[in-house]
Write a protein that holds these residues in place. Structure first.
Motif, short mmCIF file in Angstrom:
data_model
loop_
_atom_site.label_atom_id
_atom_site.label_comp_id
_atom_site.label_asym_id
_atom_site.label_seq_id
_atom_site.Cartn_x
_atom_site.Cartn_y
_atom_site.Cartn_z
N PRO A 41 0.74 -1.26 -0.08
CA PRO A 41 -0.04 0.05 0.08
C PRO A 41 0.79 1.38 -0.11
O PRO A 41 0.27 2.34 -0.52
N VAL A 42 1.90 1.26 0.70
CA VAL A 42 2.95 2.39 0.56
C VAL A 42 2.99 2.89 -0.76
O VAL A 42 3.17 4.11 -1.22
N LEU A 43 3.00 1.98 -1.96
CA LEU A 43 3.57 2.30 -3.30
C LEU A 43 2.30 3.24 -3.94
O LEU A 43 2.54 3.85 -4.82
N ASN A 44 1.09 3.05 -3.39
CA ASN A 44 0.24 3.77 -3.94
C ASN A 44 0.37 5.24 -4.02
O ASN A 44 0.09 5.74 -4.72
N ALA A 45 0.87 5.56 -2.60
CA ALA A 45 1.13 7.09 -2.45
C ALA A 45 2.16 7.40 -3.15
O ALA A 45 2.15 8.78 -3.65
N VAL A 46 3.04 6.67 -3.66
CA VAL A 46 4.19 7.04 -4.51
C VAL A 46 3.69 7.06 -6.05
O VAL A 46 4.05 8.21 -6.76
N LEU A 47 2.85 6.04 -6.42
CA LEU A 47 2.60 5.95 -7.89
C LEU A 47 1.40 6.33 -8.46
O LEU A 47 1.06 6.19 -9.60
N ASP A 48 0.46 6.69 -7.58
CA ASP A 48 -0.92 6.85 -7.74
C ASP A 48 -1.55 5.61 -8.45
O ASP A 48 -1.92 5.68 -9.82
N ASN A 49 -1.51 4.52 -7.71
CA ASN A 49 -1.66 2.94 -8.46
C ASN A 49 -3.25 2.72 -8.50
O ASN A 49 -3.38 1.80 -9.09
N ILE A 50 -3.77 3.49 -7.70
CA ILE A 50 -5.52 3.22 -7.74
C ILE A 50 -6.07 3.79 -8.79
O ILE A 50 -6.08 5.00 -9.18
N GLU A 51 -6.79 3.31 -9.70
CA GLU A 51 -7.34 3.77 -11.22
C GLU A 51 -8.77 3.65 -10.88
O GLU A 51 -9.37 2.74 -10.37
N LEU A 52 -9.72 4.65 -11.13
CA LEU A 52 -11.15 4.72 -11.14
C LEU A 52 -11.22 4.59 -12.88
O LEU A 52 -10.92 5.35 -13.66
#
Length: 73
Positions: A41-52
């Protein structure tokens, strides 16, 4: 089915993605969130991994709704 989906927004926070998804749903647009259950989950903050994502046919309207929503904040 994923071939018919387009990414309408990217997020680093699952809550912000859920709020955007709810705004689209309130306007009658179905969407799906991808990447919020990352093993890192830490990578989400760095990479904007969550896509809508939305159906390609709803993409333009979804962009307008989300743009109007972010302008109002």
């Amino acid at each position: 089915m994923e071939d018919n989906l387009k990414t309408v927004a990217k997020f680093d926070d699952p809550m912000r993605a859920s709020i955007a998804q709810a705004k689209l749903k309130d306007s009658g647009i179905e969407s799906a969130v991808f990447g919020e259950s990352s093993a890192y989950p830490v990578l989400n903050a760095v990479l904007d991994n969550i896509e809508l994502k939305v159906n390609a046919a709803d993409y333009d309207l979804a962009v307008k709704i989300l743009d109007a929503s972010s302008s109002a904040e």
